[in-house]
Design an enzyme around this catalytic site. Structure first.
Site, mmCIF file in Angstrom:
data_model
loop_
_atom_site.group_PDB
_atom_site.id
_atom_site.type_symbol
_atom_site.label_atom_id
_atom_site.label_comp_id
_atom_site.label_asym_id
_atom_site.label_seq_id
_atom_site.Cartn_x
_atom_site.Cartn_y
_atom_site.Cartn_z
ATOM 1 N N ARG A 190 47.333 -17.394 23.585
ATOM 2 C CA ARG A 190 46.008 -16.485 23.746
ATOM 3 C C ARG A 190 45.497 -18.578 23.128
ATOM 4 O O ARG A 190 43.715 -18.047 23.340
ATOM 5 C CB ARG A 190 45.200 -16.364 21.905
ATOM 6 N N ASP A 193 33.880 -11.297 7.213
ATOM 7 C CA ASP A 193 34.767 -11.350 7.704
ATOM 8 C C ASP A 193 34.403 -13.531 7.640
ATOM 9 O O ASP A 193 33.616 -14.134 7.834
ATOM 10 C CB ASP A 193 34.165 -11.308 8.500
#
Length: 293
Positions: free
Chosen positions: A55, A164
């Site tokens: 990633r 979030d």
């Protein structure tokens, strides 16, 4: 001592732990893990080294860096604040879908909403929270459930907070635009009434749905600038990324913000291990224990 801070075995810190374009050592992995843990509370076991490499390698290419050591130096410095946020976004798993774990929405509809609707109609304040809302499918599923039972909800003090840690996914959530495949799980009657065409193959949540929800950036391991209590909190498949002490602290903080009859909805692989304060109210549904005084 957690995995992020545990010293590497002697002689191992400079050896590659993943074969690839960039040198990625055990020391690099532990530095990344420690910073991610400090920023978010997310725990990365050693088994996640390959995931971290895959990633973040894209980030290194984009930045023109030559090694993970250089990347760690960047994100540890004062000039690396924005990239450290990008690292968090890259390493955060955002798997979600509409009406995921549907029994929770059935429980909300059947067991909570009748009383909450009556409370709102009587002039009361009703607040629900989607903690760790990702790209928005969870809070929109909550909003659709509420609207189906209470179409005139906009006329009352009834709102949903959706939070979030990742500002990137919050932008997607705020836009409320999804493809055909994503909305397939939404019942046809709801799609027809509360969604509108956005562009070819995409649909937008209608204004009535979006008006119910306030999206906010919030770190569950940081300060919570929240006033008032909630009648329902959804925090599903989030705590699994935290170590047990962190989980326990978050459950406790949720408890402090729950009304006496509130429910806490968690993920299918999660458990609230606080028998003194919480009791089960169904599959992965919890409520506060009633006072015996």
């Amino acid at each position: 001592m957690n995995e992020a801070s545990r010293p590497a075995p002697a002689g191992a810190s400079k050896r590659p732990i993943v074969d690839g374009e960039f040198l990625f050592t055990d020391e690099d992995f532990r530095r990344v893990s420690a910073m991610l843990h400090a920023d978010s509370g997310i725990h990365l076991p050693d088994s996640k080294a390959t995931l971290v490499y895959s990633r973040l390698a894209k980030r290194l290419r984009g930045l023109g860096l030559r090694s993970f050591r250089d990347y760690c130096e960047l994100i540890a410095g004062a000039e690396g604040t924005s990239e450290r946020q990008a690292m968090l976004a890259a390493l955060t798993t955002n798997v979600t879908r509409f009406f995921r774990e549907p029994h929770h929405f059935d429980h909300l509809h059947d067991h909570l909403l009748p009383e909450l609707i009556q409370e709102a109609r009587s002039g009361g304040r009703v607040r629900l929270w989607s903690a760790g809302c990702s790209t928005g499918q969870e809070p929109y599923s909550i909003a659709l459930t509420v609207l189906a039972a209470f179409p005139e909800v906009a006329n009352h003090d009834f709102r949903i907070l959706a939070s979030d840690i990742d500002p990137v996914v919050l932008e997607t959530a705020k836009a409320g635009v999804y493809g055909e495949d994503a909305i397939a799980a939404i019942p046809a009657t709801m799609r027809k009434r509360w969604l509108e065409p956005a562009s070819r193959g995409e649909w937008r949540m209608g204004q009535d749905v979006r008006d119910l929800i306030a999206f906010r950036e919030l770190n569950l391991n940081g300060a919570w600038p929240i006033k008032g209590k909630f009648q329902a909190i959804f925090c599903r498949n989030v705590a699994i990324y935290f170590e047990e002490p962190t989980q326990a602290r978050i459950w406790s903080r949720f408890g402090d913000l729950m009304t006496d009859k509130a429910r806490l909805y968690i993920g299918h692989s999660e458990r609230v291990n606080d028998d003194e304060r919480f009791q089960s109210d169904g599959l992965t549904v919890y409520r506060l224990k009633r006072s015996r005084s």
